[in-house]
Design a protein around this motif. Structure first.
Motif, PDB file in Angstrom:
ATOM      1  N   GLN A 264     -23.149  80.370 -66.308  1.00 25.14           N
ATOM      2  CA  GLN A 264     -24.219  80.030 -67.246  1.00 25.14           C
ATOM      3  C   GLN A 264     -23.629  79.649 -68.607  1.00 25.14           C
ATOM      4  O   GLN A 264     -24.058  78.679 -69.245  1.00 25.14           O
ATOM      5  CB  GLN A 264     -25.178  81.215 -67.407  1.00 25.14           C
ATOM      6  CG  GLN A 264     -26.309  80.997 -68.406  1.00 25.14           C
ATOM      7  CD  GLN A 264     -27.379  80.051 -67.898  1.00 25.14           C
ATOM      8  OE1 GLN A 264     -27.444  79.782 -66.696  1.00 25.14           O
ATOM      9  NE2 GLN A 264     -28.215  79.553 -68.784  1.00 25.14           N
TER      10      GLN A 264
ATOM     11  N   SER B   8     -23.993  75.844 -70.200  1.00 25.85           N
ATOM     12  CA  SER B   8     -24.824  75.744 -71.404  1.00 25.85           C
ATOM     13  C   SER B   8     -23.999  75.534 -72.661  1.00 25.85           C
ATOM     14  O   SER B   8     -24.553  75.368 -73.746  1.00 25.85           O
ATOM     15  CB  SER B   8     -25.684  76.999 -71.567  1.00 25.85           C
ATOM     16  OG  SER B   8     -24.869  78.151 -71.720  1.00 25.85           O
TER      17      SER B   8
ATOM     18  N   VAL C 224     -28.418  72.366 -66.942  1.00 24.59           N
ATOM     19  CA  VAL C 224     -27.702  73.642 -66.905  1.00 24.59           C
ATOM     20  C   VAL C 224     -28.019  74.390 -65.612  1.00 24.59           C
ATOM     21  O   VAL C 224     -27.123  74.911 -64.933  1.00 24.59           O
ATOM     22  CB  VAL C 224     -28.056  74.509 -68.127  1.00 24.59           C
ATOM     23  CG1 VAL C 224     -27.464  75.907 -67.995  1.00 24.59           C
ATOM     24  CG2 VAL C 224     -27.580  73.848 -69.423  1.00 24.59           C
ATOM     25  N   ALA C 225     -29.290  74.424 -65.251  1.00 30.36           N
ATOM     26  CA  ALA C 225     -29.706  75.137 -64.037  1.00 30.36           C
ATOM     27  C   ALA C 225     -29.114  74.502 -62.786  1.00 30.36           C
ATOM     28  O   ALA C 225     -28.732  75.208 -61.839  1.00 30.36           O
ATOM     29  CB  ALA C 225     -31.237  75.152 -63.945  1.00 30.36           C
TER      30      ALA C 225
ATOM     31  N   TRP D  87     -25.459  75.510 -62.561  1.00 28.03           N
ATOM     32  CA  TRP D  87     -25.386  76.912 -62.138  1.00 28.03           C
ATOM     33  C   TRP D  87     -25.706  77.038 -60.653  1.00 28.03           C
ATOM     34  O   TRP D  87     -25.033  77.774 -59.926  1.00 28.03           O
ATOM     35  CB  TRP D  87     -26.361  77.736 -62.976  1.00 28.03           C
ATOM     36  CG  TRP D  87     -26.258  79.214 -62.774  1.00 28.03           C
ATOM     37  CD1 TRP D  87     -25.465  80.095 -63.452  1.00 28.03           C
ATOM     38  CD2 TRP D  87     -26.996  80.003 -61.824  1.00 28.03           C
ATOM     39  NE1 TRP D  87     -25.652  81.380 -62.988  1.00 28.03           N
ATOM     40  CE2 TRP D  87     -26.588  81.356 -61.985  1.00 28.03           C
ATOM     41  CE3 TRP D  87     -27.953  79.705 -60.864  1.00 28.03           C
ATOM     42  CZ2 TRP D  87     -27.114  82.391 -61.219  1.00 28.03           C
ATOM     43  CZ3 TRP D  87     -28.469  80.744 -60.089  1.00 28.03           C
ATOM     44  CH2 TRP D  87     -28.054  82.071 -60.274  1.00 28.03           C
TER      45      TRP D  87
ATOM     46  N   TYR E 163     -23.024  71.112 -75.005  1.00 26.56           N
ATOM     47  CA  TYR E 163     -24.282  71.661 -75.519  1.00 26.56           C
ATOM     48  C   TYR E 163     -24.060  72.685 -76.633  1.00 26.56           C
ATOM     49  O   TYR E 163     -25.025  73.143 -77.245  1.00 26.56           O
ATOM     50  CB  TYR E 163     -25.077  72.295 -74.386  1.00 26.56           C
ATOM     51  CG  TYR E 163     -25.692  71.287 -73.422  1.00 26.56           C
ATOM     52  CD1 TYR E 163     -25.995  69.985 -73.826  1.00 26.56           C
ATOM     53  CD2 TYR E 163     -25.985  71.635 -72.111  1.00 26.56           C
ATOM     54  CE1 TYR E 163     -26.559  69.075 -72.952  1.00 26.56           C
ATOM     55  CE2 TYR E 163     -26.561  70.730 -71.222  1.00 26.56           C
ATOM     56  CZ  TYR E 163     -26.835  69.451 -71.654  1.00 26.56           C
ATOM     57  OH  TYR E 163     -27.406  68.551 -70.787  1.00 26.56           O
TER      58      TYR E 163
ATOM     59  N   VAL F 141     -30.110  70.518 -75.626  1.00 29.83           N
ATOM     60  CA  VAL F 141     -29.711  71.134 -74.357  1.00 29.83           C
ATOM     61  C   VAL F 141     -30.752  70.817 -73.290  1.00 29.83           C
ATOM     62  O   VAL F 141     -31.954  71.008 -73.502  1.00 29.83           O
ATOM     63  CB  VAL F 141     -29.571  72.663 -74.508  1.00 29.83           C
ATOM     64  CG1 VAL F 141     -29.221  73.299 -73.171  1.00 29.83           C
ATOM     65  CG2 VAL F 141     -28.529  73.002 -75.570  1.00 29.83           C
ATOM     66  N   SER F 142     -30.297  70.310 -72.150  1.00 28.17           N
ATOM     67  CA  SER F 142     -31.183  70.090 -71.006  1.00 28.17           C
ATOM     68  C   SER F 142     -31.103  71.314 -70.097  1.00 28.17           C
ATOM     69  O   SER F 142     -30.100  71.509 -69.393  1.00 28.17           O
ATOM     70  CB  SER F 142     -30.781  68.837 -70.230  1.00 28.17           C
ATOM     71  OG  SER F 142     -31.496  68.762 -69.009  1.00 28.17           O
ATOM     72  N   GLU F 143     -32.119  72.125 -70.108  1.00 28.72           N
ATOM     73  CA  GLU F 143     -32.118  73.327 -69.274  1.00 28.72           C
ATOM     74  C   GLU F 143     -32.063  72.989 -67.783  1.00 28.72           C
ATOM     75  O   GLU F 143     -31.397  73.695 -67.012  1.00 28.72           O
ATOM     76  CB  GLU F 143     -33.326  74.201 -69.598  1.00 28.72           C
ATOM     77  CG  GLU F 143     -33.299  74.815 -70.989  1.00 28.72           C
ATOM     78  CD  GLU F 143     -32.108  75.723 -71.245  1.00 28.72           C
ATOM     79  OE1 GLU F 143     -31.481  76.184 -70.250  1.00 28.72           O
ATOM     80  OE2 GLU F 143     -31.781  75.975 -72.415  1.00 28.72           O
TER      81      GLU F 143
END
Length: 278
Positions: free
Chosen positions: A161, A165, A183-184, A187, A171, A178-180
């Protein structure tokens, strides 16, 4: 789901899209990800008439979570097993980060000697050598990679994570949105693979000297790098790659991060296409 079984019984998962008579492009993903990291490139090059192939490295994604072979030699021989299985010729191999090391070793030791490779593209790639040694004083200290191993062993989920991130996509830079979902997705890919493969893979990408691999490659090569790469510093990698490769074109992108294939696919994909069409 499509798999090829290697000589040591490892099952390598792969995607193979597009016309079988089209020129093939083989994608090699970075650590600790999977073939899914190439979605933006797979769809782009498929739409431009190419046959696109991406595989999960052993221990990563949907491939076998084996306990051995997490090194560049096995990564390259696994690629050869896939290429032989699909009987690919005139192929372009594109590698990102650790995948750049895998692509370079495959092309140098298998692809070119067999006459199966047309070109190679290295994107933010790890060769020739990341770790600091007596012969590579500008490299990254081993303590940094020891820290990676310690963090992964202590809590892989939290470590992944933090990487996604933070430095991987830049980021952690001021003013960057930040593009969540990005990131997800990073991960998700990482956590799908084997902790052992990821742990041992740190040694593979950081301590493998690929100077001779780069010297052995004679097909046209494109070297792409962002100058704000916090994972593979461009002065220690791309500049040396361009020097060691006999027929290379180097392009450095101002402000681009290590994960620029995702954050700036709209720029990089056409640049790769232009190189392939030359």
């Amino acid at each position: 789901m499509a798999f090829v079984t290697t000589s040591d019984g490892t099952e390598i998962y792969y995607k193979d899209w597009g016309p079988r008579d089209a020129q093939p492009i083989v994608f090699h993903h970075g650590w600790p990800l999977s073939a899914d990291d190439w979605d933006a490139q797979m769809l782009f090059f498929l739409a431009n008439g190419y046959r696109v192939i991406a595989h999960d490295r052993r221990g990563h994604g949907r491939s076998s979570q084996v306990g051995t072979g997490h090194d560049m030699d096995h990564y390259a021989s696994d690629t050869d097993a896939l290429v032989q299985h699909l009987d690919l010729h005139d192929a372009i191999h594109i590698g990102h980060s650790t995948g750049g090391g895998q692509a370079a070793r495959y092309v140098a030791q298998y692809g070119e000697p067999q006459g199966r490779v047309a070109k190679i593209v290295l994107v933010a790639a790890v060769p020739p050598l990341m770790v600091q040694t007596e012969g590579n004083p500008d490299g990254t200290p081993i303590s940094v990679f020891d820290g990676f191993r310690e963090a992964l062993a202590a809590n892989r989920a939290e470590f992944f994570q933090a990487v996604a991130s933070g430095p991987f996509y830049g980021y952690n830079r001021d003013g960057v949105d930040v593009s969540e979902p990005v990131v997800a997705n990073w991960w998700r890919q990482g956590m799908t693979g084997s902790a052992l493969a990821h742990y041992e893979g740190i040694k593979a990408f950081s301590e493998t000297d690929q100077t001779e691999d780069l010297k052995a490659i004679s097909v046209p090569a494109l070297v792409l790098q962002g100058d704000d790469d916090q994972v593979v510093p461009y002065k220690d990698a791309s500049l040396k790659q361009a020097e060691l490769l006999s027929d290379s074109t180097l392009k450095i992108y101002e402000g681009y991060p290590h994960g620029m294939l995702t954050t700036h696919a709209d720029v990089i994909n056409p640049d790769i296409l232009a190189f392939i069409k030359q």
